[in-house]
Design an enzyme around this catalytic site. Structure first.
Site, PDB file in Angstrom:
ATOM      1  N   GLU A 122       0.842  -1.195   0.000  1.00  0.00           N
ATOM      2  CA  GLU A 122       0.000   0.000   0.000  1.00  0.00           C
ATOM      3  C   GLU A 122       0.879   1.248   0.000  1.00  0.00           C
ATOM      4  O   GLU A 122       1.917   1.305   0.660  1.00  0.00           O
ATOM      5  CB  GLU A 122      -0.877  -0.020   1.255  1.00  0.00           C
ATOM      6  CG  GLU A 122      -1.732   1.214   1.467  1.00  0.00           C
ATOM      7  CD  GLU A 122      -2.431   1.218   2.821  1.00  0.00           C
ATOM      8  OE1 GLU A 122      -3.411   1.952   2.963  1.00  0.00           O
ATOM      9  OE2 GLU A 122      -1.985   0.483   3.742  1.00  0.00           O
ATOM     10  N   LYS A 135      -9.798   2.786  -1.888  1.00  0.00           N
ATOM     11  CA  LYS A 135      -9.987   2.146  -0.581  1.00  0.00           C
ATOM     12  C   LYS A 135     -11.326   2.543   0.028  1.00  0.00           C
ATOM     13  O   LYS A 135     -11.637   3.718   0.174  1.00  0.00           O
ATOM     14  CB  LYS A 135      -8.835   2.547   0.336  1.00  0.00           C
ATOM     15  CG  LYS A 135      -8.819   1.864   1.688  1.00  0.00           C
ATOM     16  CD  LYS A 135      -7.605   2.340   2.488  1.00  0.00           C
ATOM     17  CE  LYS A 135      -7.500   1.688   3.839  1.00  0.00           C
ATOM     18  NZ  LYS A 135      -6.351   2.216   4.609  1.00  0.00           N
ATOM     19  N   CYS A 190      -5.506  -2.812   2.740  1.00  0.00           N
ATOM     20  CA  CYS A 190      -5.230  -2.787   4.168  1.00  0.00           C
ATOM     21  C   CYS A 190      -6.467  -2.946   5.076  1.00  0.00           C
ATOM     22  O   CYS A 190      -6.959  -4.043   5.275  1.00  0.00           O
ATOM     23  CB  CYS A 190      -4.477  -1.502   4.503  1.00  0.00           C
ATOM     24  SG  CYS A 190      -3.490  -1.581   6.021  1.00  0.00           S
TER      25      CYS A 190
END
Length: 261
Positions: free
Chosen positions: A43, A109, A143
């Site tokens: 990431e 995200k 994540c």
């Protein structure tokens, strides 16, 4: 269908230095030429997990993605990861999947890490991404998304491989490993997590923990705690055998997720 060779790049990241990180990624990726089909970076591989996007955000035509497209073309494999993107005045933690031919796929995200204030600096995405590459269906996430199983849910085998790119701290490493294993088991898929090493500008420490789990939750690859790159072949016949022998996916709930902006 053929096996899919996936290379996991567990690298250190120079804090907020895009040029240095692009060069370092290129050095690591060039060693994979002829050895892989897909390479996965952590990431925010070009900056580290910073909360100052106004200083570092790029468009998809700027340095980071331009370099990744060149690496994918030159080295002849697809490359995935995430970077800080800007679009229409907003900032995104944007995952990318770039093919050697220049096809580009993006995912913003969804679950922003409010504990650190990510939600105050970035906008969240509303759409999942499933890329079909060499016959494999790959779902790419970032994540903190790992902690939200409804968002990750594999309905009717929509994907074969679930990939998380991360900056997941050492202090929560046990949760990272346990949740990756759980996502593999509950979704009857390969689950891959690519994490970073080193420390960032906020004195947060990262000790890798880049893993590949089988659809049965078996640990297939562990890159340890130091900077390292390794390659694993995903086996389509084994995936189909598991799904046929234990077809829990047929009994799953079918639902529609309501997305708020």
């Amino acid at each position: 269908m053929e096996k899919l060779r996936i290379s996991l790049v567990q690298s250190d990241i120079v804090w907020e230095d895009i040029a240095a990180n692009i060069r370092h990624a290129g050095d690591l990726l060039q060693n994979l030429r002829g050895k892989t089909d897909v390479a996965i970076l952590p990431e925010m591989f070009s900056t580290g997990f910073t909360l100052f996007p106004e200083n570092l955000a790029e468009t998809i035509d700027d340095k980071t993605i331009t370099a990744i497209k060149k690496y994918a073309s030159d080295f002849d494999f697809a490359i995935a990861g995430s970077f800080i993107a800007t679009e229409n005045g907003r900032f995104y933690n944007r995952a990318f999947f770039i093919t050697p031919s220049g096809e580009a796929y993006y995912y913003d995200k969804r679950h922003l890490f409010s504990i650190s204030g990510e939600d105050r600096h970035f906008s969240k995405g509303n759409n999942r991404l499933i890329v079909t590459y060499k016959g494999w269906k790959i779902c790419l996430m970032v994540c903190y998304d790992l902690r939200f199983p409804v968002w990750c849910r594999n309905v009717d085998n929509a994907y074969d491989t679930l990939v998380f790119v991360a900056n997941w701290p050492h202090s929560r490493r046990a949760a990272w490993e346990a949740l990756l294993r759980a996502r593999a088991i509950e979704n009857l898929c390969y689950a891959i997590g690519v994490n970073r090493t080193g420390s960032d500008g906020n004195n947060v420490h990262y000790t890798g923990g880049t893993f590949v789990f089988s659809p049965k939750g078996e640990l297939l690859l562990d890159l340890g705690t130091e900077e390292k790159t390794d390659t694993f072949s995903l086996d389509w016949e084994e995936l189909e055998r598991i799904r046929t022998k234990f077809p829990a996916w047929r009994d799953a709930d079918f639902f529609q997720l309501t997305i708020d902006n």
